[in-house]
Write a protein that holds these residues in place. Structure first.
Motif, PDB file in Angstrom:
ATOM      1  N   ILE A  49       0.771  -1.236   0.059  1.00  0.00           N
ATOM      2  CA  ILE A  49       0.034  -0.036  -0.152  1.00  0.00           C
ATOM      3  C   ILE A  49       0.867   1.336  -0.025  1.00  0.00           C
ATOM      4  O   ILE A  49       2.151   1.047   0.126  1.00  0.00           O
ATOM      5  CB  ILE A  49      -1.059   0.075   1.264  1.00  0.00           C
ATOM      6  CG1 ILE A  49      -0.319   0.061   2.620  1.00  0.00           C
ATOM      7  CG2 ILE A  49      -2.055  -1.058   1.104  1.00  0.00           C
ATOM      8  CD1 ILE A  49      -0.932  -0.121   3.862  1.00  0.00           C
ATOM      9  N   ASN A  50       0.278   2.254  -0.071  1.00  0.00           N
ATOM     10  CA  ASN A  50       0.983   3.797  -0.083  1.00  0.00           C
ATOM     11  C   ASN A  50       0.843   4.178   1.545  1.00  0.00           C
ATOM     12  O   ASN A  50       0.469   3.597   2.194  1.00  0.00           O
ATOM     13  CB  ASN A  50       0.533   4.629  -1.188  1.00  0.00           C
ATOM     14  CG  ASN A  50      -0.833   5.322  -0.703  1.00  0.00           C
ATOM     15  OD1 ASN A  50      -1.148   5.292   0.401  1.00  0.00           O
ATOM     16  ND2 ASN A  50      -1.748   5.409  -1.777  1.00  0.00           N
ATOM     17  N   ASP A  53      -2.430   5.267   2.987  1.00  0.00           N
ATOM     18  CA  ASP A  53      -3.160   4.166   3.138  1.00  0.00           C
ATOM     19  C   ASP A  53      -2.730   3.526   4.497  1.00  0.00           C
ATOM     20  O   ASP A  53      -3.392   2.914   5.366  1.00  0.00           O
ATOM     21  CB  ASP A  53      -3.293   3.184   1.933  1.00  0.00           C
ATOM     22  CG  ASP A  53      -3.777   3.593   0.818  1.00  0.00           C
ATOM     23  OD1 ASP A  53      -4.315   4.639   0.996  1.00  0.00           O
ATOM     24  OD2 ASP A  53      -3.939   3.009  -0.217  1.00  0.00           O
ATOM     25  N   HIS A  84     -11.579   7.300  -1.165  1.00  0.00           N
ATOM     26  CA  HIS A  84     -10.661   6.707  -2.191  1.00  0.00           C
ATOM     27  C   HIS A  84      -9.683   5.786  -1.423  1.00  0.00           C
ATOM     28  O   HIS A  84      -9.079   4.781  -1.683  1.00  0.00           O
ATOM     29  CB  HIS A  84     -10.077   7.537  -3.032  1.00  0.00           C
ATOM     30  CG  HIS A  84     -10.778   8.445  -4.001  1.00  0.00           C
ATOM     31  ND1 HIS A  84     -11.243   7.646  -4.964  1.00  0.00           N
ATOM     32  CD2 HIS A  84     -11.097   9.511  -4.318  1.00  0.00           C
ATOM     33  CE1 HIS A  84     -12.200   8.490  -5.662  1.00  0.00           C
ATOM     34  NE2 HIS A  84     -11.871   9.674  -5.099  1.00  0.00           N
ATOM     35  N   ASP A  87     -11.416   2.568  -0.302  1.00  0.00           N
ATOM     36  CA  ASP A  87     -11.492   1.677  -1.647  1.00  0.00           C
ATOM     37  C   ASP A  87     -10.209   0.585  -1.652  1.00  0.00           C
ATOM     38  O   ASP A  87     -10.454  -0.158  -2.194  1.00  0.00           O
ATOM     39  CB  ASP A  87     -11.960   2.486  -2.973  1.00  0.00           C
ATOM     40  CG  ASP A  87     -13.409   3.219  -2.748  1.00  0.00           C
ATOM     41  OD1 ASP A  87     -14.167   2.446  -1.967  1.00  0.00           O
ATOM     42  OD2 ASP A  87     -13.665   4.072  -3.488  1.00  0.00           O
ATOM     43  N   ARG A  88      -9.150   1.624  -1.823  1.00  0.00           N
ATOM     44  CA  ARG A  88      -7.817   1.190  -2.121  1.00  0.00           C
ATOM     45  C   ARG A  88      -7.302  -0.106  -0.949  1.00  0.00           C
ATOM     46  O   ARG A  88      -7.137  -1.346  -1.248  1.00  0.00           O
ATOM     47  CB  ARG A  88      -6.750   2.038  -2.155  1.00  0.00           C
ATOM     48  CG  ARG A  88      -6.683   2.915  -3.191  1.00  0.00           C
ATOM     49  CD  ARG A  88      -5.482   3.730  -3.492  1.00  0.00           C
ATOM     50  NE  ARG A  88      -5.139   4.544  -2.330  1.00  0.00           N
ATOM     51  CZ  ARG A  88      -5.541   5.669  -2.008  1.00  0.00           C
ATOM     52  NH1 ARG A  88      -6.249   6.328  -3.267  1.00  0.00           N
ATOM     53  NH2 ARG A  88      -5.057   6.506  -1.085  1.00  0.00           N
ATOM     54  N   LYS A  91      -9.850  -3.191  -1.542  1.00  0.00           N
ATOM     55  CA  LYS A  91      -9.517  -3.810  -2.626  1.00  0.00           C
ATOM     56  C   LYS A  91      -7.952  -4.520  -2.289  1.00  0.00           C
ATOM     57  O   LYS A  91      -8.087  -5.710  -2.630  1.00  0.00           O
ATOM     58  CB  LYS A  91      -9.101  -2.885  -3.958  1.00  0.00           C
ATOM     59  CG  LYS A  91      -8.601  -3.666  -5.283  1.00  0.00           C
ATOM     60  CD  LYS A  91      -8.544  -2.547  -6.468  1.00  0.00           C
ATOM     61  CE  LYS A  91      -8.147  -3.251  -7.670  1.00  0.00           C
ATOM     62  NZ  LYS A  91      -7.909  -2.614  -8.632  1.00  0.00           N
ATOM     63  N   ALA A  92      -7.210  -4.141  -1.550  1.00  0.00           N
ATOM     64  CA  ALA A  92      -6.055  -4.867  -1.232  1.00  0.00           C
ATOM     65  C   ALA A  92      -6.180  -5.750   0.045  1.00  0.00           C
ATOM     66  O   ALA A  92      -5.229  -6.702   0.391  1.00  0.00           O
ATOM     67  CB  ALA A  92      -5.004  -3.714  -0.832  1.00  0.00           C
TER      68      ALA A  92
END
Length: 166
Positions: A49-50, A53, A84, A87-88, A91-92
């Motif tokens: 992840i970033n 996140d 957002h 959401d990420r 999804k991860a």
């Protein structure tokens, strides 16, 4: 002012006029900040992840399940940006969305247990090491360090709040 060894005292004014230069406490804080960014980069990579996140995941780990709005407030970002992020993370596979217990319009963001295990597995040596340093302090010294860090947090918070939300 210099000591007999020729080094500057922590409370001496910086020679260059730049804040923190020549002040050993400020230099250590700068090192902690720089190393924190390195750890965040590497931990983000390990979790896929970033950094933003990761910050959200850390809030969920610390504060428990939150709404997207509560997460936005903690991250100091807009609710759209928070959506957002959620959401990420979903999804991860790091979080799940659940209906709010009392308000059917709200959704709770909850961290996945396996992700928390991975997160804390990576952070365990750091957390235990710092905890050991704190435990080794005399109670009076611990109070001084706590007061100092509380002031640092207040300054950081005030500075963060002075920027526009992104």
């Amino acid at each position: 002012m210099t000591s007999s060894r020729g080094s500057r005292r922590a409370d001496s004014p910086p020679a260059s006029g730049q804040p923190g230069v020549g002040n050993t406490v400020m230099e250590r804080l700068q090192e902690v900040g720089a190393l924190t960014r390195v750890i965040e980069q590497r931990l983000s990579g390990a979790l896929g992840i970033n950094a933003t996140d990761l910050a959200a995941l850390e809030h969920l780990a610390t504060d428990g399940p939150l709404t997207a709005k509560e997460l936005a407030d903690r991250l100091r970002v807009s609710t759209a940006a928070s959506t957002h992020i959620v959401d990420r993370l979903e999804k991860a596979g790091h979080i799940v969305r659940r209906p709010h217990a009392t308000d059917r319009r709200k959704v709770i963001v909850e961290p996945v247990a396996q992700s928390m295990e991975r997160l804390f597995g990576h952070l365990h040596p750091l957390l235990r090491g710092v905890e050991g340093l704190v435990e080794a302090l005399a109670p009076r010294d611990r109070d001084v360090v706590n007061d100092f860090l509380t002031g640092v947090v207040r300054i950081y918070t005030d500075t963060a709040d002075s920027f526009p939300k992104g």
